[in-house]
Design an enzyme around this catalytic site. Structure first.
Site, PDB file in Angstrom:
ATOM      1  N   ASP A 378       0.870  -1.168   0.000  1.00  0.00           N
ATOM      2  CA  ASP A 378       0.000   0.000   0.000  1.00  0.00           C
ATOM      3  C   ASP A 378       0.916   1.229   0.000  1.00  0.00           C
ATOM      4  O   ASP A 378       2.038   1.158   0.504  1.00  0.00           O
ATOM      5  CB  ASP A 378      -0.878  -0.014   1.251  1.00  0.00           C
ATOM      6  CG  ASP A 378      -1.644   1.285   1.438  1.00  0.00           C
ATOM      7  OD1 ASP A 378      -2.345   1.688   0.508  1.00  0.00           O
ATOM      8  OD2 ASP A 378      -1.504   1.895   2.515  1.00  0.00           O
ATOM      9  N   LYS A 553      -9.257  -3.980  -3.921  1.00  0.00           N
ATOM     10  CA  LYS A 553      -7.881  -4.282  -3.511  1.00  0.00           C
ATOM     11  C   LYS A 553      -7.645  -5.781  -3.371  1.00  0.00           C
ATOM     12  O   LYS A 553      -6.610  -6.305  -3.794  1.00  0.00           O
ATOM     13  CB  LYS A 553      -7.529  -3.554  -2.217  1.00  0.00           C
ATOM     14  CG  LYS A 553      -7.341  -2.058  -2.416  1.00  0.00           C
ATOM     15  CD  LYS A 553      -6.581  -1.416  -1.273  1.00  0.00           C
ATOM     16  CE  LYS A 553      -6.199   0.025  -1.615  1.00  0.00           C
ATOM     17  NZ  LYS A 553      -5.339   0.638  -0.609  1.00  0.00           N
ATOM     18  N   ASP A 576      -7.231  -1.824   3.475  1.00  0.00           N
ATOM     19  CA  ASP A 576      -6.245  -2.860   3.143  1.00  0.00           C
ATOM     20  C   ASP A 576      -6.603  -4.200   3.769  1.00  0.00           C
ATOM     21  O   ASP A 576      -6.031  -5.230   3.401  1.00  0.00           O
ATOM     22  CB  ASP A 576      -4.852  -2.448   3.642  1.00  0.00           C
ATOM     23  CG  ASP A 576      -4.365  -1.155   3.005  1.00  0.00           C
ATOM     24  OD1 ASP A 576      -4.584  -0.982   1.801  1.00  0.00           O
ATOM     25  OD2 ASP A 576      -3.783  -0.331   3.721  1.00  0.00           O
TER      26      ASP A 576
END
Length: 683
Positions: A378, A553, A576
């Protein structure tokens, strides 16, 4: 050896299938129960171990074989019955997890460590009872108690080291406030629990408060910090008809929001669902010790049967001799060292990891790190610091110094909570006093400082006012993903200040280290492509996924995995969490959200991306040490089992249970020393 792979009756309790749960509240409760259950198991092994240790001391003292070995005679009338009684307590109380585990493994047709231990202690106990009641042979109660004690210790060490039942769902739920200010028909407000909010309700959100549900702004204007949810580093300006997300933080003005999503339909609930699905679908690798135990179980049973039939059918020895040889073979085939081979390495590597700045929460994933092909990072808060910092001061006219330009800007920004203002104030230090402060709606702020009219404004204001400035210089800085604000003194454009999400100084070293290991480095971010490409070029990133929505993601992680690569994900935000759970190895930055930390398999405490390389290096060293220990723990069987079976009996060489115990003790000592070498080799 991962605790989740133990085949004992509690295993099903460990592996709660959350997919059948339909309500988040239920999920949270189940996650809490799972965590509490795991803690209870650790305490249970600890409790049983200390009791068995206390009972083992008198058992050893009363055992004829130990007395003979020590050259003492402590025999007295009835001592054998006391020995049998104490050993019965050890067998049933201390050995209960292994006995029930044996049954569980056999039901599942997956014999492993529990089968091997359960078989060894059962044979030693039953055989010794027969000796008490008259069978010719040796009492092996001492072997039973030491074996149970060592195995309980091994499981206790292991489970204490790896206890990591995830509390991610609880942490996600905590992002929502407990209460909300619901607006009544007369315009007044009432505080109600978030669970009572319904679609269509109007709620008031004050500065600094968390937004309790997804909705549309119907009144007011503010900046909302969505970084924990979307990964976007800049606060997002919100006004009438703009959508806000439950769990994000209202930074400035008061706003009234009309709720349009609650419960399972909300953004946060969807993230919770993604995390849960990813965690449930993660496969578990079969641990090394169970594989070794499986083959040793086969060896023990086969060796025992062969020994018994060989001596009883084809030699002139009596039945008691055949039984004695058989029991010795089966007990020796379960080495004490095997119970400690993996847990000792686990304990050492867990301690070593902590001193090196990372915490291991999932042993299976940690061991898998040695096989990684790609690491996905990230951007915000991982490769960058996640805070706005003044990176450039552009002084157009040189009529004042850079420091003075910054001081004027800081003076009028002193009343703002915007991250850009905070970045300027941090760089400028103690601000000058401002008078006649005023906000220029949507464009900036203004005021009088030291008698001079000062404005700090956006590029939009400069365009509207058609003010000239060195565009090429400003555009070059903007192309680096930085935010530029302009400083006007007495209606004259004097300069500009650029702020950026600063790249961590160690990020470049981290990427270089991974490249040396031939691992591909990928960046995944919700930021715009221009910003992402700049950071990637600065660091030498191999591939970039930019402008990725939170629910995409995890899909990007799976996309890389579909190429046949073992993938680690490194991140720090709520957005995340699904990606961390989907990856083969989830690495959470410790100072990020609690959710990312609880979802990650490994937590980097120091926020240092260099530690990703350290994780992989320690994983390789740990796995190597585990394999070595398993060879030491089981290798002696190559010599011990044939000798115990009596293959050299014709030459007067036979392995007594006492000598077998010496060999096992030696093997255990070697395993313990070898585990300690891991610390010396990886300082």
């Amino acid at each position: 050896m991962n605790n989740q792979d133990h085949h004992h009756p509690s295993r099903d309790d460990h592996e709660h299938d959350h997919s059948g749960h339909e309500q988040r509240e239920h999920d949270d409760h189940s996650g809490h129960d799972h965590h509490e259950h795991h803690k209870q198991m650790v305490e249970d092994f600890k409790f049983r171990f200390w009791w068995v240790l206390a009972l083992t001391i008198p058992i050893l003292a009363l055992s004829p074989m130990i007395q003979e070995f020590l050259g003492v005679d402590w025999r007295f009338a009835g001592d054998t019955w006391i020995l049998a009684a104490l050993s019965t307590v050890v067998f049933f109380f201390g050995g209960w997890p292994f006995l029930t585990g044996l049954v569980d493994e056999l039901k599942k047709k997956q014999p492993g460590m529990m089968t091997l231990i359960g078989l060894a202690i059962s044979v030693a106990y039953i055989y010794s009872l027969f000796v008490v009641f008259g069978l010719e042979g040796h009492l092996l109660f001492w072997e039973l108690s030491t074996l149970v004690g060592i195995m309980l210790l091994g499981h206790w060490i292991e489970m204490r080291s790896v206890m990591s039942a995830s509390a991610a769902l609880e942490k996600l739920a905590e992002l929502l406030p407990g209460n909300a200010h619901r607006v009544k028909e007369d315009g007044s407000t009432e505080d109600v629990p978030v669970e009572e909010l319904q679609v269509g309700d109007h709620i008031l959100i004050k500065p600094g408060e968390k937004i309790p549900a997804d909705g549309i702004v119907v009144e007011g204007k503010t900046n909302v910090n969505e970084a924990m949810l979307t990964g976007e580093s800049l606060p997002v300006e919100k006004g009438t008809d703009d959508e806000v997300i439950g769990g994000s933080i209202n930074e400035e003005g008061s706003i009234t929001v009309k709720i349009h999503k609650t419960g399972d339909e909300s953004f946060l609930s969807q993230v919770i669902d993604l995390v849960r699905q990813a965690q449930d679908s993660k496969s578990r690798t079969q641990d090394l010790a169970n594989r070794a135990a499986f083959w040793l179980t086969i060896v023990a049973i086969s060796g025992g049967l062969i020994t018994f039939f060989a001596w009883s059918l084809f030699t002139g020895q009596d039945l008691s001799f055949a039984i004695n040889r058989t029991v010795t073979v089966m007990v020796i085939a379960c080495p004490h060292a095997l119970g400690l081979a993996i847990p000792l390495v686990v304990a050492v590597s867990t301690s070593l990891a902590a001193t090196n700045g990372f915490l291991i929460r999932n042993r299976t994933a940690f061991e898998e790190a040695r096989n990684l092909d790609a690491v996905i990072f990230d951007k915000t808060g991982t490769l960058t610091e996640g805070t706005f910092t003044v990176t450039d001061i552009l002084n157009f006219n040189e009529t004042i110094s850079d420091d003075e330009l910054l001081k004027y800007a800081a003076a009028v920004e002193v009343n703002s909570e915007h991250p850009i203002a905070r970045g300027i104030l941090e760089k400028a230090g103690d601000p000058w006093k401002v008078e006649e402060f005023n906000s220029i709606t949507g464009k900036g702020v203004e005021g009088k400082v030291n008698g001079i009219s000062v404005k700090v404004v956006s590029p939009g204001y400069i365009r509207d006012e058609k003010m000239e400035y060195p565009q090429q210089q400003v555009e070059e800085i903007s192309s680096q993903g930085k935010t530029v604000v302009f400083v006007i003194l007495d209606d004259k454009l004097e300069g500009a200040i650029a702020l950026g999400d600063k790249i961590r100084p160690e990020s470049r070293q981290a990427i270089d280290r991974l490249h040396e290991m031939e691992i591909e480095c990928i960046m995944l971010t919700g930021d715009n492509r221009q910003t992402a490409e700049y950071v990637a070029n600065e660091l030498g990133i191999d591939q970039v996924f930019a402008e990725v929505l939170p629910d995409e993601k995890a899909d990007k992680v799976k996309e890389v995995q579909s190429q046949g690569k073992k993938v680690a994900m490194t991140g720090d935000g709520v957005n995340d969490a699904p990606a961390l759970a989907s990856a083969d190895v989830g690495i959470a930055i410790g100072a990020g959200s609690d959710v990312a930390v609880e979802t990650g398999d490994i937590v980097l405490v120091r926020n240092n991306p260099m530690d990703v390389g350290h994780v992989i290096q320690l994983s390789k060293a740990t796995y190597s040490k585990m394999v070595q220990n398993l060879w030491w723990a089981t290798g002696y069987n190559v010599f011990a089992i044939p000798l115990a079976a009596g293959v050299l009996f014709a030459w007067g060489i036979i392995l007594s249970p006492a000598m077998g115990a010496v060999l096992m003790s030696l093997s255990t000592v070697i395993v313990a020393i070898n585990a300690k070498f891991l610390k010396m080799e990886n300082k």
